[in-house]
Structures are given as structure tokens and as C-alpha cells.
Design a protein around this motif. Structure first.
Motif, short mmCIF file in Angstrom:
data_model
loop_
_atom_site.label_atom_id
_atom_site.label_comp_id
_atom_site.label_asym_id
_atom_site.label_seq_id
_atom_site.Cartn_x
_atom_site.Cartn_y
_atom_site.Cartn_z
N MET A 1 0.84 -1.19 0.00
CA MET A 1 0.00 0.00 0.00
C MET A 1 0.89 1.26 0.00
O MET A 1 1.97 1.26 0.57
CB MET A 1 -0.90 0.00 1.23
CG MET A 1 -1.99 -1.06 1.18
SD MET A 1 -3.17 -0.77 -0.18
CE MET A 1 -4.07 0.64 0.42
N PRO A 2 0.44 2.33 -0.68
CA PRO A 2 -0.88 2.50 -1.27
C PRO A 2 -1.00 2.05 -2.72
O PRO A 2 -1.99 2.34 -3.38
CB PRO A 2 -1.05 4.02 -1.20
CG PRO A 2 0.34 4.54 -1.45
CD PRO A 2 1.25 3.57 -0.73
N GLY B 1 -5.36 -0.91 -3.04
CA GLY B 1 -4.37 0.02 -3.56
C GLY B 1 -4.90 0.85 -4.73
O GLY B 1 -5.83 0.43 -5.43
N PHE B 2 -4.30 2.01 -4.96
CA PHE B 2 -4.81 2.82 -6.07
C PHE B 2 -4.49 2.19 -7.41
O PHE B 2 -5.23 2.38 -8.39
CB PHE B 2 -4.35 4.28 -5.99
CG PHE B 2 -2.89 4.57 -6.17
CD1 PHE B 2 -2.28 4.48 -7.42
CD2 PHE B 2 -2.13 5.01 -5.10
CE1 PHE B 2 -0.94 4.79 -7.59
CE2 PHE B 2 -0.78 5.34 -5.27
CZ PHE B 2 -0.19 5.22 -6.51
N GLU C 1 5.51 4.07 6.48
CA GLU C 1 4.65 4.00 7.65
C GLU C 1 5.46 4.09 8.93
O GLU C 1 5.09 4.79 9.89
CB GLU C 1 3.85 2.70 7.62
CG GLU C 1 2.87 2.54 8.77
CD GLU C 1 2.06 1.26 8.71
OE1 GLU C 1 1.20 1.09 9.57
OE2 GLU C 1 2.30 0.43 7.78
N PRO D 1 3.98 9.54 -3.23
CA PRO D 1 2.74 8.77 -3.05
C PRO D 1 2.68 8.05 -1.71
O PRO D 1 1.60 7.94 -1.10
CB PRO D 1 2.78 7.79 -4.23
CG PRO D 1 3.55 8.51 -5.29
CD PRO D 1 4.62 9.25 -4.53
N TYR E 1 -0.01 9.19 1.49
CA TYR E 1 -0.93 8.18 2.01
C TYR E 1 -0.75 7.98 3.50
O TYR E 1 -1.72 8.01 4.28
CB TYR E 1 -0.69 6.86 1.27
CG TYR E 1 -1.56 5.72 1.73
CD1 TYR E 1 -2.90 5.62 1.33
CD2 TYR E 1 -1.05 4.72 2.55
CE1 TYR E 1 -3.70 4.56 1.75
CE2 TYR E 1 -1.84 3.66 2.97
CZ TYR E 1 -3.15 3.58 2.56
OH TYR E 1 -3.94 2.53 2.99
N TYR E 2 0.50 7.80 3.94
CA TYR E 2 0.73 7.49 5.35
C TYR E 2 0.65 8.73 6.24
O TYR E 2 0.27 8.62 7.42
CB TYR E 2 2.05 6.76 5.52
CG TYR E 2 1.96 5.33 5.07
CD1 TYR E 2 1.21 4.40 5.78
CD2 TYR E 2 2.60 4.90 3.91
CE1 TYR E 2 1.10 3.08 5.35
CE2 TYR E 2 2.51 3.58 3.48
CZ TYR E 2 1.75 2.68 4.21
OH TYR E 2 1.64 1.38 3.79
N ARG F 1 -2.69 9.24 7.64
CA ARG F 1 -3.13 8.22 8.59
C ARG F 1 -2.43 8.31 9.94
O ARG F 1 -2.59 7.44 10.78
CB ARG F 1 -2.94 6.83 7.97
CG ARG F 1 -4.02 6.54 6.95
CD ARG F 1 -3.63 5.51 5.90
NE ARG F 1 -4.77 5.29 5.01
CZ ARG F 1 -5.15 6.13 4.07
NH1 ARG F 1 -4.48 7.26 3.86
NH2 ARG F 1 -6.21 5.86 3.31
N TYR G 1 -5.90 9.36 -2.73
CA TYR G 1 -4.90 8.64 -1.94
C TYR G 1 -3.79 9.56 -1.43
O TYR G 1 -2.81 9.09 -0.86
CB TYR G 1 -4.30 7.50 -2.75
CG TYR G 1 -5.19 6.27 -2.81
CD1 TYR G 1 -4.89 5.15 -2.04
CD2 TYR G 1 -6.32 6.23 -3.61
CE1 TYR G 1 -5.69 4.01 -2.08
CE2 TYR G 1 -7.13 5.11 -3.66
CZ TYR G 1 -6.81 4.00 -2.89
OH TYR G 1 -7.62 2.88 -2.93
N GLY G 2 -3.93 10.85 -1.67
CA GLY G 2 -2.93 11.80 -1.17
C GLY G 2 -1.67 11.89 -2.00
O GLY G 2 -0.65 12.43 -1.54
N VAL G 3 -1.70 11.39 -3.24
CA VAL G 3 -0.51 11.46 -4.09
C VAL G 3 -0.23 12.91 -4.47
O VAL G 3 -1.10 13.59 -5.01
CB VAL G 3 -0.69 10.61 -5.37
CG1 VAL G 3 0.52 10.75 -6.29
CG2 VAL G 3 -0.95 9.16 -5.02
#
Length: 291
Positions: free
Chosen positions: A58-59, A67-68, A194, A213, A217-218, A221, A277-279
């Protein structure tokens, strides 16, 4: 998926795993080796989008389908008239292309850095960049390059062998850096992105430099406010910006053209998916593409 060369950036995009095992879902190996002939006799299945992917990264991709690149694969299947999507799962270690795309077990790698000679690249469907990440309340506010004196003496997380290490070395930042391993088994341990986010939240590192990317994503979170600074102003050293394509076999010219048409016709939808996905997406002038 982005290191010193295009093959290395894929190692950052597709977190490398330590074990080389293939888990193929339908079509089975026999069907994969004897896929129906596509246009001009190419070994591309005309009914099933056969994807090669990492099972735990992921992502980008995951066996869960979250996943994207997994979501993009469904879009590609629909847009190219395929009835379904199937996967050959293989960790992105040395031999990934040889054992998947090169062995005719699949017809596409959803994310591949432009310029890698192991595959034929489609047109790029996004540009992204390595980013500097730090907590919102950090004294690093305003930093835009790795040469900024504010970074001196700071504990910065970075993955070994990735392009930012060269720029950090030139800025004399590696002596205080926390270097994370490139090769891990992501099925048994968190990804390095992460882990860096966890360490930053805990205060054991002050900042991190991560492939965009993964950072986007992380960071979303962590439960904390994080600032992501695209490293678009670096002078010298390794390049930080990469075009990401879909990878196909060199022989599959018609398939590549089909995918290029799909990308051209669906770019707004692709951008929207990646932004979810925050890319951090960049246009051709290195400006952020906003939602």
C-alpha cells in the motif's frame, strides 16, 4: 513503481520483500502462458486484464484490492473492453519483470518509472516527487530544499539508496540521519514510510524524506498534522521528480497504443483517483495539481 535510476525508484514505490514467491490467481499458469492472441499476434489476453503486482504494498497494490493501482486496473479493464481483472502476485525483488511480464504470466505492470529498459513504458499517467515531511508545529517551517541550514543537526529519516540520500550527503545531513532499510518483507513488517511516520509522531525523528505517493498516504493516517514539501527546488544531486507509466512487454506495440489512448481519454479520472490517496501530483511546470 524510484531510486537512483528508474529501476531503483520502483524499489521505493513497490516496497521490496525478502521472499520470492508467486501466488497466481485466475488465470492459472497454463492459461497465462497460452493467453489469447491480441492485435497483430501479441500475447495479450483480449478478455482479461492480467496484472502483475506486489501483494502487500500500500498505497500501490494489495491482495485486498485497496491500492490505487488496483482501482486503476479496474478502470483500465473497463476502458479497454476487458471482462475482468486477474493478478499474478510477486514481490518486487530482483526478477520481478522476468518472472511475471517476461514470462507472459500477465500483460501489464500498473506503475513503472519512465525510462526503465526492462519494460516498454506507456505514456506517463502521473508525475510525482520526493517530499520532505515534518510536523506542522515544527521549527522547519519554510524549508523548501535539503540544503536549507534549518535542517542542520536534525534527525531526518530516509530510505537507504534512494535519490535524496545523495542530496542529503551533499548537505552534510547524513551524519545525523536515521537510515531505514530498502529491502523488507512488507507482509511481516510495516512499510518504511509507515514506520517513519510513526517515528516522527513519537518524536524520534524530526523529519523524513519519502517518495511522494507513500508520504501522502501514510501522513494522512498519522492522526497528526503533517506538512509535505515537494522537493522541486533541489539544485544538483539526484533528480527528485519522476514520471510514472504502465509497463508492458516491448513486443506489445498495439497494446501500448491502446493504453496510451485510455490514459489520454481518462486523465481527469486518473488524477482524481490519485488525489484521493494523497498522491502529490505535479504538472509539467512542477506545480502541484490540486483537487
Amino acid at each position: 513503481m524510484a531510486e537512483v535510476a528508474a529501476g531503483a525508484i520502483r524499489s521505493a514505490m513497490l516496497t521490496m520483500t525478502a521472499m520470492a514467491c508467486i501466488v497466481a490467481t485466475a488465470p492459472d499458469a497454463a492459461h497465462a502462458q497460452n493467453a489469447g492472441l491480441g492485435a497483430a499476434g501479441e500475447l495479450v489476453d483480449p478478455d482479461v486484464l492480467r496484472v502483475c503486482a506486489d501483494p502487500s504494498n500500500m498505497p500501490f497494490s494489495d491482495e485486498s484490492g485497496e491500492g490505487f493501482e488496483d482501482k486503476l486496473a479496474k478502470m483500465v479493464a473497463e476502458g479497454t473492453g476487458r471482462k475482468s481483472v486477474s493478478y499474478t502476485w510477486f514481490p518486487s525483488i530482483t526478477g520481478f519483470v522476468r518472472n511475471t511480464l517476461g514470462a507472459n504470466r500477465c500483460d501489464i505492470v500498473m506503475g513503472y518509472a519512465q525510462g526503465d529498459e526492462l519494460v516498454q513504458n506507456t505514456n506517463a499517467y502521473y508525475r510525482s516527487v520526493y517530499v520532505l515531511v515534518y510536523p506542522k508545529n515544527s521549527p522547519l517551517a519554510g524549508v523548501v530544499t535539503l540544503a536549507d541550514p534549518k535542517l542542520s543537526g536534525k534527525r531526518i529519516g530516509v530510505v537507504e539508496g534512494t535519490p535524496p540520500t545523495a542530496n542529503m550527503a551533499a548537505a552534510k545531513l547524513m551524519g545525523d540521519a536515521k537510515v531505514y532499510p530498502l529491502m523488507i518483507d512488507s507482509r511481516r513488517a510495516p512499510s518504511m514510510a509507515e514506520l517513519m511516520m510513526r517515528d516522527m509522531t513519537a518524536g524520534s525523528i524530526d523529519a523524513a524524506v519519502i517518495w511522494g505517493p507513500m508520504a501522502g498516504y501514510y501522513a494522512a493516517r498519522t492522526g497528526a498534522d503533517m506538512v509535505l514539501v515537494p522537493l522541486t527546488h533541489e539544485k544538483g544531486g539526484q533528480r527528485m521528480i519522476y514520471r510514472i507509466t504502465m509497463g508492458v512487454r516491448p513486443s506489445d506495440q498495439n497494446w501500448k497504443r491502446t493504453l496510451n489512448t485510455f490514459i489520454k481519454d481518462n486523465q481527469p479520472r486518473i488524477d482524481a483517483l490519485l488525489l484521493e490517496y494523497g498522491v502529490p501530483l505535479l504538472d509539467e511546470q512542477d506545480q502541484r495539481i490540486a483537487e
